[in-house]
Every structure is written in C-alpha cells, then in structure tokens.
Design a protein around this motif. Sequence first.
Motif, mmCIF file in Angstrom:
data_model
loop_
_atom_site.group_PDB
_atom_site.id
_atom_site.type_symbol
_atom_site.label_atom_id
_atom_site.label_comp_id
_atom_site.label_asym_id
_atom_site.label_seq_id
_atom_site.Cartn_x
_atom_site.Cartn_y
_atom_site.Cartn_z
ATOM 1 N N VAL A 4 0.573 -0.847 0.075
ATOM 2 C CA VAL A 4 0.084 0.300 0.076
ATOM 3 C C VAL A 4 1.040 0.775 -0.531
ATOM 4 N N ILE A 5 0.571 1.943 -1.021
ATOM 5 C CA ILE A 5 1.609 3.404 -1.667
ATOM 6 C C ILE A 5 0.503 4.296 -0.671
ATOM 7 N N HIS A 29 -0.203 -2.705 -10.783
ATOM 8 C CA HIS A 29 -0.144 -1.365 -10.075
ATOM 9 C C HIS A 29 -1.915 -1.038 -9.775
ATOM 10 N N VAL A 30 -2.476 -1.023 -8.695
ATOM 11 C CA VAL A 30 -3.719 -0.702 -8.545
ATOM 12 C C VAL A 30 -3.988 1.332 -8.111
ATOM 13 N N ARG A 31 -4.819 2.164 -9.128
ATOM 14 C CA ARG A 31 -3.794 3.443 -8.988
ATOM 15 C C ARG A 31 -5.634 3.685 -8.892
ATOM 16 N N ALA A 52 -16.192 5.993 -3.024
ATOM 17 C CA ALA A 52 -16.762 5.408 -4.327
ATOM 18 C C ALA A 52 -15.632 5.080 -4.801
ATOM 19 N N GLY A 53 -14.128 5.270 -4.661
ATOM 20 C CA GLY A 53 -13.101 4.981 -5.709
ATOM 21 C C GLY A 53 -11.890 3.762 -4.917
ATOM 22 N N TYR A 54 -12.176 4.377 -3.547
ATOM 23 C CA TYR A 54 -11.369 3.560 -3.216
ATOM 24 C C TYR A 54 -12.191 2.750 -2.718
ATOM 25 N N ALA A 55 -13.404 2.045 -2.350
ATOM 26 C CA ALA A 55 -13.941 1.024 -2.235
ATOM 27 C C ALA A 55 -13.892 -0.315 -3.571
ATOM 28 N N GLU A 74 -1.881 2.462 -4.692
ATOM 29 C CA GLU A 74 -1.364 3.878 -5.203
ATOM 30 C C GLU A 74 -2.534 4.943 -4.525
ATOM 31 N N SER A 75 -2.516 5.303 -3.375
ATOM 32 C CA SER A 75 -3.429 6.606 -3.089
ATOM 33 C C SER A 75 -2.915 7.596 -2.497
ATOM 34 N N VAL A 76 -3.802 8.758 -2.122
ATOM 35 C CA VAL A 76 -3.200 9.993 -1.119
ATOM 36 C C VAL A 76 -2.690 8.906 0.170
ATOM 37 N N ASN A 77 -4.239 8.518 0.751
ATOM 38 C CA ASN A 77 -3.990 7.082 1.728
ATOM 39 C C ASN A 77 -4.054 8.257 2.797
#
Length: 166
Positions: A4-5, A29-31, A52-55, A74-77
């Motif tokens: 998780v980035i 890579h999942v962005r 929604a995008g995270y789900a 990868e996300s801002v998380n």
Amino acid sequence: MLIVIGGLPGTGKTTLSRLLARRLAGAVHVRIDTIEQAIVRSGLARQPLGPAGYAVGYALTEDHLRQGLTVIAESVNPLSITRDAWREVGVRAGVPVAEVEVICSAPDEHRRRVTTRSTDIPGHRLPEWEEVVEREYEPWERDHITVDTAGQAPEESLATLVAQLE
C-alpha cells in the motif's frame, strides 16, 4: 503481497508504484486516481467522490491478491480509516501487507513538482499547491516504510523501497 503506497500529491507515489510494478514479477498497480476518474467519466458521479473509488480499489485489489498477484495499491491514503481498510483487504486475502508512505521533505522541490506536473489521466484535475498543503492528512500511527524522494532520481527511491521491502 499487498504493498500500500500513500502520500500527498506530488511526492512521487505514481512514479514509484509504476517502477515497482515493473520490477516485481507478477505485480499489478492499482491506482485510485484512475478508478475515480473512470467513475466520473461514466457520468454516474462527480468529484469529490468520497469513498467510491477506494471501495472499487479494495475490491479489485482483493480479486488480484486471490489470483496470486502482488498488488501495489496507490492512493493519497490520507486517513487512518483508509489505511485500516487496505490492511483488512490483505488480511481477508491471507497475504502480508507492507504500508509505504512516500514523502518529499524538501518543500521547494515538492511545490515545484506539484505546480509543474501534468496529468496522465484524461479529464483528471490535479490539485493546486494550496490544496495539497491544506489537505486533511492524518499522521501514520503504526510501523510503516517511509521513502523520502527529495533530491533523488526515481530509480534511487525505488532502490530504497526495494531494500526496505526485503
């Protein structure tokens, strides 16, 4: 494995994630930015999307992990709740999880990156510098890997990350 980035916009997350995906056999890579923009383009929603995008990202990631792939998510998380949710995806899939925070400790360099970059996702609006510095971003509370990309070529940051993942 699930890697998780996260990190603020302009720190080098996407560049690092892409390099790592190419480096690791059987990695995908999942962005989240890509997923969110696809949802917006569908006409079903507008920014900000909320969860929604995270789900969608969690579901895709779990599917990929169950297929035996390594996933670089990868996300801002920015919130502990999203970090916990990624960890839970790994637990459900029965794989180890590495959490990575990408930072750029040189404010001038970080600002330059944010203000001079261009989007690679059609229709995606990149945040302005003021939006980046004012963004809600909770500190990381548990052990994680930190990669500081300031003053480094992307390949140097990749070598730092790979060494810490081993």
